[in-house]
Motif scaffolding. Structure first.
Motif, PDB file in Angstrom:
ATOM      1  N   PHE A  20     -13.407  -0.021  26.501  1.00  0.00           N
ATOM      2  CA  PHE A  20     -12.645  -1.047  25.784  1.00  0.00           C
ATOM      3  C   PHE A  20     -13.594  -2.113  25.272  1.00  0.00           C
ATOM      4  CE2 PHE A  20     -10.129  -4.943  25.563  1.00  0.00           C
ATOM      5  CZ  PHE A  20      -9.056  -4.508  24.814  1.00  0.00           C
ATOM      6  N   LYS A  21     -13.422  -2.500  24.023  1.00  0.00           N
ATOM      7  CA  LYS A  21     -14.170  -3.617  23.460  1.00  0.00           C
ATOM      8  C   LYS A  21     -13.470  -4.082  22.193  1.00  0.00           C
ATOM      9  CE  LYS A  21     -17.669  -0.924  20.931  1.00  0.00           C
ATOM     10  NZ  LYS A  21     -19.093  -0.691  20.798  1.00  0.00           N
ATOM     11  N   VAL A  22     -13.928  -5.172  21.671  1.00  0.00           N
ATOM     12  CA  VAL A  22     -13.351  -5.706  20.444  1.00  0.00           C
ATOM     13  C   VAL A  22     -13.606  -4.711  19.313  1.00  0.00           C
ATOM     14  CG1 VAL A  22     -13.517  -7.531  18.710  1.00  0.00           C
ATOM     15  CG2 VAL A  22     -13.568  -8.107  21.147  1.00  0.00           C
ATOM     16  N   ASN A  23     -12.568  -4.398  18.594  1.00  0.00           N
ATOM     17  CA  ASN A  23     -12.660  -3.489  17.461  1.00  0.00           C
ATOM     18  C   ASN A  23     -12.931  -4.336  16.217  1.00  0.00           C
ATOM     19  OD1 ASN A  23     -12.171  -1.784  15.299  1.00  0.00           O
ATOM     20  ND2 ASN A  23     -10.628  -0.617  16.398  1.00  0.00           N
ATOM     21  N   ASN A  24     -14.149  -4.284  15.735  1.00  0.00           N
ATOM     22  CA  ASN A  24     -14.539  -5.116  14.590  1.00  0.00           C
ATOM     23  C   ASN A  24     -13.788  -4.764  13.315  1.00  0.00           C
ATOM     24  OD1 ASN A  24     -16.399  -6.817  15.919  1.00  0.00           O
ATOM     25  ND2 ASN A  24     -17.890  -5.155  15.914  1.00  0.00           N
ATOM     26  N   GLU A  25     -13.266  -3.552  13.236  1.00  0.00           N
ATOM     27  CA  GLU A  25     -12.479  -3.160  12.076  1.00  0.00           C
ATOM     28  C   GLU A  25     -11.155  -3.920  12.044  1.00  0.00           C
ATOM     29  OE1 GLU A  25     -12.839   1.369  10.432  1.00  0.00           O
ATOM     30  OE2 GLU A  25     -11.381   0.988  11.986  1.00  0.00           O
ATOM     31  N   THR A  26     -10.552  -4.080  13.187  1.00  0.00           N
ATOM     32  CA  THR A  26      -9.198  -4.632  13.229  1.00  0.00           C
ATOM     33  C   THR A  26      -9.147  -6.137  13.435  1.00  0.00           C
ATOM     34  OG1 THR A  26      -8.999  -4.213  15.595  1.00  0.00           O
ATOM     35  CG2 THR A  26      -8.285  -2.467  14.114  1.00  0.00           C
ATOM     36  N   ILE A  27     -10.237  -6.729  13.860  1.00  0.00           N
ATOM     37  CA  ILE A  27     -10.216  -8.162  14.181  1.00  0.00           C
ATOM     38  C   ILE A  27      -9.932  -9.024  12.945  1.00  0.00           C
ATOM     39  CG2 ILE A  27     -12.682  -8.679  13.933  1.00  0.00           C
ATOM     40  CD1 ILE A  27     -12.342 -10.314  16.594  1.00  0.00           C
ATOM     41  N   GLU A  28     -10.273  -8.512  11.772  1.00  0.00           N
ATOM     42  CA  GLU A  28     -10.081  -9.330  10.565  1.00  0.00           C
ATOM     43  C   GLU A  28      -8.621  -9.580  10.212  1.00  0.00           C
ATOM     44  OE1 GLU A  28     -10.419  -6.726   6.615  1.00  0.00           O
ATOM     45  OE2 GLU A  28     -12.161  -6.477   7.919  1.00  0.00           O
ATOM     46  N   ASP A  29      -7.704  -8.675  10.648  1.00  0.00           N
ATOM     47  CA  ASP A  29      -6.308  -8.895  10.285  1.00  0.00           C
ATOM     48  C   ASP A  29      -5.367  -8.942  11.498  1.00  0.00           C
ATOM     49  OD1 ASP A  29      -6.179  -6.240  11.003  1.00  0.00           O
ATOM     50  OD2 ASP A  29      -5.330  -5.539   9.121  1.00  0.00           O
ATOM     51  N   ASN A  30      -5.929  -9.124  12.676  1.00  0.00           N
ATOM     52  CA  ASN A  30      -5.108  -9.231  13.888  1.00  0.00           C
ATOM     53  C   ASN A  30      -5.307 -10.618  14.488  1.00  0.00           C
ATOM     54  OD1 ASN A  30      -4.005  -9.134  16.473  1.00  0.00           O
ATOM     55  ND2 ASN A  30      -4.463  -6.957  16.704  1.00  0.00           N
ATOM     56  N   LYS A  31      -4.326 -11.475  14.288  1.00  0.00           N
ATOM     57  CA  LYS A  31      -4.468 -12.865  14.717  1.00  0.00           C
ATOM     58  C   LYS A  31      -4.458 -13.022  16.235  1.00  0.00           C
ATOM     59  CE  LYS A  31       0.430 -13.953  14.287  1.00  0.00           C
ATOM     60  NZ  LYS A  31       1.405 -14.785  13.634  1.00  0.00           N
ATOM     61  N   TYR A  32      -4.097 -11.963  16.968  1.00  0.00           N
ATOM     62  CA  TYR A  32      -4.061 -12.043  18.422  1.00  0.00           C
ATOM     63  C   TYR A  32      -5.387 -11.658  19.069  1.00  0.00           C
ATOM     64  CZ  TYR A  32       0.881 -12.374  17.496  1.00  0.00           C
ATOM     65  OH  TYR A  32       2.093 -12.769  17.029  1.00  0.00           O
ATOM     66  N   MET A  33      -6.299 -11.084  18.304  1.00  0.00           N
ATOM     67  CA  MET A  33      -7.591 -10.666  18.856  1.00  0.00           C
ATOM     68  C   MET A  33      -8.583 -11.820  18.804  1.00  0.00           C
ATOM     69  SD  MET A  33      -8.113  -6.844  17.316  1.00  0.00           S
ATOM     70  CE  MET A  33      -9.696  -6.634  18.077  1.00  0.00           C
ATOM     71  N   LEU A  34      -9.335 -11.941  19.860  1.00  0.00           N
ATOM     72  CA  LEU A  34     -10.385 -12.946  19.921  1.00  0.00           C
ATOM     73  C   LEU A  34     -11.694 -12.264  20.271  1.00  0.00           C
ATOM     74  CD1 LEU A  34      -8.541 -15.641  22.053  1.00  0.00           C
ATOM     75  CD2 LEU A  34      -8.861 -15.645  19.585  1.00  0.00           C
ATOM     76  N   LYS A  35     -12.756 -12.697  19.642  1.00  0.00           N
ATOM     77  CA  LYS A  35     -14.071 -12.180  19.982  1.00  0.00           C
ATOM     78  C   LYS A  35     -14.616 -13.030  21.124  1.00  0.00           C
ATOM     79  CE  LYS A  35     -17.810  -9.967  17.806  1.00  0.00           C
ATOM     80  NZ  LYS A  35     -18.061  -9.241  16.617  1.00  0.00           N
ATOM     81  N   VAL A  36     -14.910 -12.367  22.236  1.00  0.00           N
ATOM     82  CA  VAL A  36     -15.394 -13.055  23.426  1.00  0.00           C
ATOM     83  C   VAL A  36     -16.850 -12.679  23.630  1.00  0.00           C
ATOM     84  CG1 VAL A  36     -15.070 -13.358  25.899  1.00  0.00           C
ATOM     85  CG2 VAL A  36     -13.099 -12.948  24.430  1.00  0.00           C
ATOM     86  N   ASN A  37     -17.705 -13.688  23.720  1.00  0.00           N
ATOM     87  CA  ASN A  37     -19.142 -13.433  23.851  1.00  0.00           C
ATOM     88  C   ASN A  37     -19.701 -13.852  25.196  1.00  0.00           C
ATOM     89  OD1 ASN A  37     -19.435 -12.433  21.191  1.00  0.00           O
ATOM     90  ND2 ASN A  37     -19.443 -14.524  20.406  1.00  0.00           N
ATOM     91  N   ASP A  38     -18.831 -14.208  26.143  1.00  0.00           N
ATOM     92  CA  ASP A  38     -19.339 -14.767  27.385  1.00  0.00           C
ATOM     93  C   ASP A  38     -19.693 -13.726  28.450  1.00  0.00           C
ATOM     94  OD1 ASP A  38     -16.746 -14.059  27.846  1.00  0.00           O
ATOM     95  OD2 ASP A  38     -16.229 -15.865  28.979  1.00  0.00           O
ATOM     96  N   SER A  39     -19.519 -12.445  28.162  1.00  0.00           N
ATOM     97  CA  SER A  39     -19.935 -11.424  29.117  1.00  0.00           C
ATOM     98  C   SER A  39     -20.348 -10.160  28.366  1.00  0.00           C
ATOM     99  CB  SER A  39     -18.815 -11.111  30.101  1.00  0.00           C
ATOM    100  OG  SER A  39     -17.707 -10.582  29.425  1.00  0.00           O
ATOM    101  N   SER A  40     -21.107  -9.343  29.029  1.00  0.00           N
ATOM    102  CA  SER A  40     -21.545  -8.100  28.410  1.00  0.00           C
ATOM    103  C   SER A  40     -20.372  -7.132  28.331  1.00  0.00           C
ATOM    104  CB  SER A  40     -22.675  -7.479  29.230  1.00  0.00           C
ATOM    105  OG  SER A  40     -22.166  -6.992  30.466  1.00  0.00           O
ATOM    106  N   GLU A  41     -20.494  -6.132  27.454  1.00  0.00           N
ATOM    107  CA  GLU A  41     -19.450  -5.118  27.345  1.00  0.00           C
ATOM    108  C   GLU A  41     -19.279  -4.384  28.670  1.00  0.00           C
ATOM    109  OE1 GLU A  41     -20.093  -2.525  24.007  1.00  0.00           O
ATOM    110  OE2 GLU A  41     -19.939  -4.177  22.583  1.00  0.00           O
TER     111      GLU A  41
END
Length: 145
Positions: A20-41
């Motif tokens: 599981f990880k942030v899907n960079n394809e879908t983050i642009e049009d999904n207002k509920y997704m947040l990119k979290v950088n505070d921990s490794s994948e």
């Protein structure tokens, strides 16, 4: 007010998170997704796996019927959300059941579809409607349950 039983699920389908990880394809049009950088994948995946196992434990302890599948494709990052691509109805209004497979917008989301799940559920639903052909026309109808 009590809930009507026809709206309460009889069982739950779960997808065990394996990648599981942030899907960079879908983050642009999904207002509920947040990119979290505070921990490794890796750390994030480990935390998610623990939470998922705890969730299964709670379901079991409360006698909630559930079936668990694994993510089938390592590039289907958000495939733990099966309710986006598959939906079922089986109640007094539709006693024989209907199963829908929804067209997904993004190619990585299309990887989430697991036809092993469909094949296993097919015996319980008289009607199976696979609407995936709309993807060829770049049309989608991502569901949520």
């Amino acid at each position: 007010m009590a809930l009507n039983d026809k709206f309460i699920p009889k069982s739950i389908l779960l997808i065990e998170p394996t990648n599981f990880k942030v899907n960079n394809e879908t983050i642009e049009d999904n207002k509920y997704m947040l990119k979290v950088n505070d921990s490794s994948e890796e750390a994030l995946n480990e935390q998610i796996k623990i939470e998922h196992l705890n969730y299964q434990k709670v379901l079991t302890e409360n006698n909630v019927k559930h079936i668990v599948y694994k993510q089938k494709d390592k590039n289907a990052y958000d495939s733990i959300f099966a309710c986006d691509w598959i939906g079922t109805i089986k109640n007094e209004d539709f006693p024989d059941g209907i199963l829908f497979i929804f067209p997904m917008r993004w190619p990585t989301r299309r990887l989430e579809k697991n036809y092993e799940i469909v094949d296993n559920l097919r015996k319980d639903y008289a009607i199976v409607e696979d609407l995936s052909f709309f993807e060829e026309k770049n049309l989608s109808l991502e569901s949520f349950g």
